[in-house]
Design a protein around this motif. Sequence first.
Motif, PDB file in Angstrom:
ATOM      1  N   SER A  27      31.778  36.505  37.582  1.00 12.51           N
ATOM      2  CA  SER A  27      32.414  36.138  38.726  1.00 12.51           C
ATOM      3  C   SER A  27      33.745  36.751  38.023  1.00 12.51           C
ATOM      4  N   ARG A  28      34.423  36.475  36.759  1.00 15.19           N
ATOM      5  CA  ARG A  28      35.030  37.399  36.724  1.00 15.19           C
ATOM      6  C   ARG A  28      35.700  38.381  36.728  1.00 15.19           C
ATOM      7  N   LEU A  29      34.631  39.288  36.165  1.00 20.92           N
ATOM      8  CA  LEU A  29      34.456  40.613  36.834  1.00 20.92           C
ATOM      9  C   LEU A  29      35.029  41.248  38.460  1.00 20.92           C
ATOM     10  N   LEU A  30      34.320  40.428  38.863  1.00 22.24           N
ATOM     11  CA  LEU A  30      34.640  40.450  40.716  1.00 22.24           C
ATOM     12  C   LEU A  30      36.197  40.130  41.115  1.00 22.24           C
ATOM     13  N   TYR A  31      36.241  38.704  40.321  1.00 22.66           N
ATOM     14  CA  TYR A  31      37.761  38.114  40.695  1.00 22.66           C
ATOM     15  C   TYR A  31      38.763  39.658  40.237  1.00 22.66           C
ATOM     16  N   GLY A  32      38.614  39.879  39.237  1.00 19.81           N
ATOM     17  CA  GLY A  32      39.357  41.254  38.942  1.00 19.81           C
ATOM     18  C   GLY A  32      39.920  42.542  39.509  1.00 19.81           C
ATOM     19  N   MET A  33      38.209  43.194  40.436  1.00 25.75           N
ATOM     20  CA  MET A  33      38.643  43.901  41.263  1.00 25.75           C
ATOM     21  C   MET A  33      38.950  43.146  42.523  1.00 25.75           C
ATOM     22  N   GLY A  34      38.723  42.370  42.851  1.00 23.42           N
ATOM     23  CA  GLY A  34      39.051  41.913  43.951  1.00 23.42           C
ATOM     24  C   GLY A  34      40.344  41.323  43.915  1.00 23.42           C
ATOM     25  N   LYS A  35      40.969  41.262  43.030  1.00 24.00           N
ATOM     26  CA  LYS A  35      42.539  41.373  42.983  1.00 24.00           C
ATOM     27  C   LYS A  35      43.067  42.542  42.928  1.00 24.00           C
ATOM     28  N   ARG A  36      42.505  43.665  42.321  1.00 22.03           N
ATOM     29  CA  ARG A  36      42.825  44.688  42.122  1.00 22.03           C
ATOM     30  C   ARG A  36      42.711  46.383  43.893  1.00 22.03           C
ATOM     31  N   GLY A  37      41.970  45.748  44.513  1.00 18.02           N
ATOM     32  CA  GLY A  37      41.545  45.896  46.225  1.00 18.02           C
ATOM     33  C   GLY A  37      40.846  46.787  45.764  1.00 18.02           C
ATOM     34  N   VAL A  38      39.956  46.929  44.580  1.00 21.02           N
ATOM     35  CA  VAL A  38      38.475  47.891  44.364  1.00 21.02           C
ATOM     36  C   VAL A  38      37.552  47.124  45.308  1.00 21.02           C
ATOM     37  N   LEU A  39      37.438  45.775  44.920  1.00 23.51           N
ATOM     38  CA  LEU A  39      35.935  44.726  45.876  1.00 23.51           C
ATOM     39  C   LEU A  39      37.400  44.125  47.348  1.00 23.51           C
ATOM     40  N   PRO A  40      36.737  42.924  47.952  1.00 23.20           N
ATOM     41  CA  PRO A  40      37.040  42.754  49.097  1.00 23.20           C
ATOM     42  C   PRO A  40      37.855  41.510  48.559  1.00 23.20           C
ATOM     43  N   PRO A  41      39.452  41.537  49.283  1.00 24.25           N
ATOM     44  CA  PRO A  41      39.818  41.192  48.690  1.00 24.25           C
ATOM     45  C   PRO A  41      39.875  39.379  48.795  1.00 24.25           C
ATOM     46  N   PHE A  42      38.716  38.934  49.565  1.00 21.23           N
ATOM     47  CA  PHE A  42      38.459  37.120  49.700  1.00 21.23           C
ATOM     48  C   PHE A  42      37.673  36.668  48.421  1.00 21.23           C
ATOM     49  N   LEU A  43      37.090  38.252  47.185  1.00 23.60           N
ATOM     50  CA  LEU A  43      36.377  37.630  46.083  1.00 23.60           C
ATOM     51  C   LEU A  43      37.642  37.360  44.776  1.00 23.60           C
ATOM     52  N   ALA A  44      39.066  37.297  45.428  1.00 17.56           N
ATOM     53  CA  ALA A  44      39.876  37.314  44.276  1.00 17.56           C
ATOM     54  C   ALA A  44      40.618  35.766  44.551  1.00 17.56           C
ATOM     55  N   LYS A  45      39.969  35.197  45.724  1.00 17.45           N
ATOM     56  CA  LYS A  45      40.492  33.726  45.904  1.00 17.45           C
ATOM     57  C   LYS A  45      40.738  32.819  44.885  1.00 17.45           C
ATOM     58  N   VAL A  46      41.273  31.429  44.473  1.00 16.51           N
ATOM     59  CA  VAL A  46      41.526  31.411  43.102  1.00 16.51           C
ATOM     60  C   VAL A  46      41.577  29.721  44.107  1.00 16.51           C
ATOM     61  N   ASN A  47      40.693  28.736  43.267  1.00 17.82           N
ATOM     62  CA  ASN A  47      40.847  27.172  43.974  1.00 17.82           C
ATOM     63  C   ASN A  47      42.014  26.715  43.219  1.00 17.82           C
ATOM     64  N   ALA A  48      42.758  26.281  44.407  1.00 20.02           N
ATOM     65  CA  ALA A  48      44.409  25.338  43.665  1.00 20.02           C
ATOM     66  C   ALA A  48      43.910  25.097  42.171  1.00 20.02           C
ATOM     67  N   VAL A  49      43.548  23.810  42.559  1.00 24.86           N
ATOM     68  CA  VAL A  49      43.531  22.650  41.824  1.00 24.86           C
ATOM     69  C   VAL A  49      42.020  23.469  40.664  1.00 24.86           C
ATOM     70  N   ARG A  50      41.230  23.143  41.229  1.00 21.59           N
ATOM     71  CA  ARG A  50      40.359  23.968  39.671  1.00 21.59           C
ATOM     72  C   ARG A  50      40.563  25.483  38.700  1.00 21.59           C
TER      73      ARG A  50
END
Length: 463
Positions: free
Chosen positions: A320-343
Amino acid sequence: MAQTSPPTPAEAGNDGQPALKRVMGPGLLLLFIVGDILGTGIYALTGQVAGEVGGAAWLPFAIAFVVALITACSYLDLVTKYPEAAGAALYVHKAFGKHVLTFLVCFAVMCSGITSASAASRAFAANLVTGFGLEAGNTVILLIALAFMLLVLAVNLRGVGESVKLNVVLTAIELSGLLLVIVLSMFFILGGQADFSRVVAFETPADKSVFLAVSAATSLAFFAMVGFEDSVNMAEETKEPSRIFPRMMFTGLGITGVIYVLVSICAVAVVPVGVLAESETPLVTVVQTATPGVPIADLLPFISMFAVANSALINMLMASRLLYGMGKRGVLPPFLAKVNAVRRTPHAAIVFTTLLAMALITFLSLDPESPVVSLLGGTTSLLLLAVFAFVNVSVLVLRREDTGVDHFNAGRVLPVLGTITCLYLVLPWSSGRPVGQYQIAGVLLAIGVVLWLVTWLSRRNRA
């Protein structure tokens, strides 16, 4: 509903999403590494490794340890130089700048985490059935495995702080299980009841030479050593990663390497290789043989459940962190970079990887005769060894890039040696791997290519 304050600048990333929370110090990082390496591989595949080489089952684990140690130096060079989430995919992207290659590496690492967690979930279900003495068929085991993955999902969504704290408990349990195997086996051996001559005896399949059999066993045993690379994907959640990573990485690898060799020696000394190779719970068989009729042997299936649960938890954290990192950099779809504001957890990536894992478990479990755990374990090592070869090359390519920070230096010889050894254990004519592992990896990578094309076309149309 109470309103949540927006993240402060120190807590927010450049894209406005909250930054990941740095909760891991040296102790938690060491336990993360040890807990990720220990687990499904040694608990579930010791028998299959012995089936390839006979009593010298310790040798493939020792060779796998050396290969892992060499590649770990390359990872340390890069994670202390670029202390960000995304790991191997990030390093390959910085070295080669090819989006398709970055995506394939990202997808391969993600799939390795998913195949490893899927193998762990099946092993968890099998040990649960054994521990409670249930008469359960393939369908029941599948349902238990899927329910277990939903539990892992819930823990991951709760937060990395809770996940790594649970990892501390599970690591202690799985470590106690392996120490229990060693101690009880030593009493059996010192009592003169074991056949210690088996430890140096090679018994290889008729269609393989000793050299090819050792290669095949090492390719499988390497699944037991993977996990050290998962920790680099937690770099953004680690305090002072450039300072503590090298010491904790080497310490963790050293601890697990010694334990693996001792466990494999004890296992083949206590249990005949043929019996060990046929057992789905080999270490349970070892303890039952060493202490017949003693209730303590009944504990090991439950300890094994916790051990493989830990492997699944950490691998799904990594994926999950890998997909988050790649989504954050635009290599994967950006929705994968979404972070829960509370948790402050990457909830979209966590759900996505869990669904993929459940689909893979279900597909491979359709055939009740399929050796699900060994196929998934071998596929995990195949995917990661291919990625490791790229990581070793990336160190050489990025040697002259100055990031302005002190970092671990792997030199030139180790990355070259790491590339050669990893490729040797990947290629079919040298590794001795079964065809099924290449088929699973090929299908997964083909899916990756399709997804990359869809992502690329989508971005092109928006441009």
